[in-house]
Motif scaffolding. Structure first.
Motif, PDB file in Angstrom:
ATOM      1  N   ASN A 209      50.324  36.735   4.305  1.00 10.50           N
ATOM      2  CA  ASN A 209      49.746  36.541   2.979  1.00 10.50           C
ATOM      3  C   ASN A 209      49.924  35.091   2.548  1.00 10.50           C
ATOM      4  O   ASN A 209      51.039  34.554   2.599  1.00 10.50           O
ATOM      5  N   PHE A 210      48.836  34.464   2.109  1.00 12.57           N
ATOM      6  CA  PHE A 210      48.828  33.035   1.773  1.00 12.57           C
ATOM      7  C   PHE A 210      48.684  32.850   0.260  1.00 12.57           C
ATOM      8  O   PHE A 210      47.838  33.482  -0.375  1.00 12.57           O
ATOM      9  N   PHE A 211      49.516  31.954  -0.288  1.00 13.26           N
ATOM     10  CA  PHE A 211      49.500  31.663  -1.714  1.00 13.26           C
ATOM     11  C   PHE A 211      49.360  30.158  -1.927  1.00 13.26           C
ATOM     12  O   PHE A 211      50.076  29.372  -1.292  1.00 13.26           O
ATOM     13  N   ASP A 212      48.455  29.770  -2.815  1.00 16.32           N
ATOM     14  CA  ASP A 212      48.245  28.357  -3.138  1.00 16.32           C
ATOM     15  C   ASP A 212      49.113  27.984  -4.329  1.00 16.32           C
ATOM     16  O   ASP A 212      49.014  28.575  -5.407  1.00 16.32           O
ATOM     17  N   LEU A 213      49.998  26.985  -4.134  1.00 16.57           N
ATOM     18  CA  LEU A 213      50.876  26.527  -5.202  1.00 16.57           C
ATOM     19  C   LEU A 213      50.335  25.221  -5.775  1.00 16.57           C
ATOM     20  O   LEU A 213      50.591  24.141  -5.259  1.00 16.57           O
TER      21      LEU A 213
ATOM     22  N   SER B  14      60.393  39.048  -0.943  1.00 14.04           N
ATOM     23  CA  SER B  14      59.437  39.072  -2.049  1.00 14.04           C
ATOM     24  C   SER B  14      60.102  38.669  -3.358  1.00 14.04           C
ATOM     25  O   SER B  14      59.537  37.923  -4.167  1.00 14.04           O
ATOM     26  N   SER B  15      61.318  39.139  -3.571  1.00 13.74           N
ATOM     27  CA  SER B  15      62.043  38.787  -4.795  1.00 13.74           C
ATOM     28  C   SER B  15      62.312  37.296  -4.857  1.00 13.74           C
ATOM     29  O   SER B  15      62.241  36.680  -5.933  1.00 13.74           O
ATOM     30  N   LEU B  16      62.611  36.683  -3.720  1.00 14.59           N
ATOM     31  CA  LEU B  16      62.880  35.249  -3.699  1.00 14.59           C
ATOM     32  C   LEU B  16      61.613  34.454  -3.998  1.00 14.59           C
ATOM     33  O   LEU B  16      61.642  33.494  -4.779  1.00 14.59           O
ATOM     34  N   VAL B  17      60.492  34.833  -3.381  1.00 15.55           N
ATOM     35  CA  VAL B  17      59.226  34.146  -3.655  1.00 15.55           C
ATOM     36  C   VAL B  17      58.869  34.267  -5.128  1.00 15.55           C
ATOM     37  O   VAL B  17      58.435  33.294  -5.767  1.00 15.55           O
ATOM     38  N   ASN B  18      59.078  35.448  -5.691  1.00 19.95           N
ATOM     39  CA  ASN B  18      58.803  35.643  -7.111  1.00 19.95           C
ATOM     40  C   ASN B  18      59.704  34.772  -7.981  1.00 19.95           C
ATOM     41  O   ASN B  18      59.270  34.208  -8.988  1.00 19.95           O
ATOM     42  N   ALA B  19      60.976  34.658  -7.595  1.00 22.24           N
ATOM     43  CA  ALA B  19      61.918  33.850  -8.362  1.00 22.24           C
ATOM     44  C   ALA B  19      61.564  32.366  -8.283  1.00 22.24           C
ATOM     45  O   ALA B  19      61.653  31.639  -9.283  1.00 22.24           O
ATOM     46  N   LEU B  20      61.150  31.909  -7.115  1.00 20.55           N
ATOM     47  CA  LEU B  20      60.770  30.504  -6.947  1.00 20.55           C
ATOM     48  C   LEU B  20      59.601  30.135  -7.841  1.00 20.55           C
ATOM     49  O   LEU B  20      59.573  29.069  -8.458  1.00 20.55           O
TER      50      LEU B  20
ATOM     51  N   SER C 256      55.421  39.386 -10.175  1.00 19.18           N
ATOM     52  CA  SER C 256      54.642  40.278  -9.316  1.00 19.18           C
ATOM     53  C   SER C 256      53.761  39.527  -8.324  1.00 19.18           C
ATOM     54  O   SER C 256      52.800  40.084  -7.800  1.00 19.18           O
ATOM     55  N   LEU C 257      54.083  38.250  -8.060  1.00 17.19           N
ATOM     56  CA  LEU C 257      53.263  37.484  -7.121  1.00 17.19           C
ATOM     57  C   LEU C 257      53.327  38.105  -5.727  1.00 17.19           C
ATOM     58  O   LEU C 257      52.313  38.437  -5.119  1.00 17.19           O
ATOM     59  N   ALA C 258      54.526  38.240  -5.207  1.00 12.30           N
ATOM     60  CA  ALA C 258      54.733  38.900  -3.913  1.00 12.30           C
ATOM     61  C   ALA C 258      55.209  40.318  -4.186  1.00 12.30           C
ATOM     62  O   ALA C 258      56.135  40.528  -4.961  1.00 12.30           O
TER      63      ALA C 258
END
Length: 220
Positions: A86-90, A60-66, A71-73
């Motif tokens: 969980n799916f996220f649209d970039l 989760s920390s890596l996804v947030n950093a990217l 607080s995204l993940a």
């Protein structure tokens, strides 16, 4: 230009890929779907990148950093609690998929138990899944559950890329050993991407490089 960092022949090409990654991950990234069963999966649309690893590996920390969103993940205090995709649209160009953590008990058997059904069927049958980012903790040795996950990814014929996390908290000598071990694991699995990336969500180490790698897989 397109293609990953391994295809960059000059510093200018590498810099251009890094900039493409920065621009992509500067776009808005929003959660849009969660699935706990195979029949709940959203329709295949954009290229998908899935993130997986042992519970508490720092996913989760890596996804947030990217994405630059703190607080995204959700960073859970209870490793292994999340049991859904969980799916996220970039920015309408790429979908990020946050997979449940596996193998908190460290046993290879727990990977098969955690990933049976939904997880394995998702990996094996998702036509737009371009890559799985497999996270390994740089501070500790590779566990049996990590090796089992690599075997399952290879069995599912899904390209996976090893990314070391929490490098800021690893001693230099140990980190070098972990990097060498990861490189050796890559050679043992036909589904493994040849480039191993070392990261730290705290210092930003490796984040631009990982963004560049993933941007090469995004919708133009």
């Amino acid at each position: 230009m397109s293609g990953g960092l391994l295809e960059a022949r000059t510093e200018e090409e590498r810099a251009a890929l890094i900039e493409q990654g920065r621009l992509l991950f500067a776009r808005p990234c929003q959660f849009f779907f969660a699935a706990q069963r195979l029949d709940q999966l959203p329709e295949p649309r954009l290229p998908e990148i899935a993130f997986c690893g042992r519970s508490n590996v720092g996913k989760s920390s890596l996804v947030n950093a990217l994405t630059g969103q703190n607080s995204l993940a959700r960073v859970s205090n209870t490793p292994g609690r999340t049991k859904q995709l969980n799916f996220f649209d970039l920015g309408g160009r790429l979908t990020l998929v946050d997979m449940p953590g596996y193998g908190y008990a460290q046993a290879a058997k727990s990977v098969k138990e955690d990933w049976q059904g939904l997880m394995f069927n998702f990996l094996r049958g998702r036509p737009n899944l371009r890559r799985v980012v497999l996270l390994l903790d740089a501070r500790i040795e590779t566990k049996a559950s990590d090796r089992a996950a690599m075997d399952l990814l290879t069995e599912a014929a899904v390209t996976f890329q090893i990314v070391l996390t929490k490098a800021d908290d690893a001693k230099p000598y140990w980190l070098e050993q972990r990097q060498q071990e990861a490189a050796a694991l890559v050679k043992k699995h036909t589904a493994a991407h040849p480039l191993v990336i070392t990261t730290s969500s705290e210092t930003g180490l490796g984040i631009p490089e990982l963004r560049a790698e993933l941007a090469a897989l995004a919708e133009p």
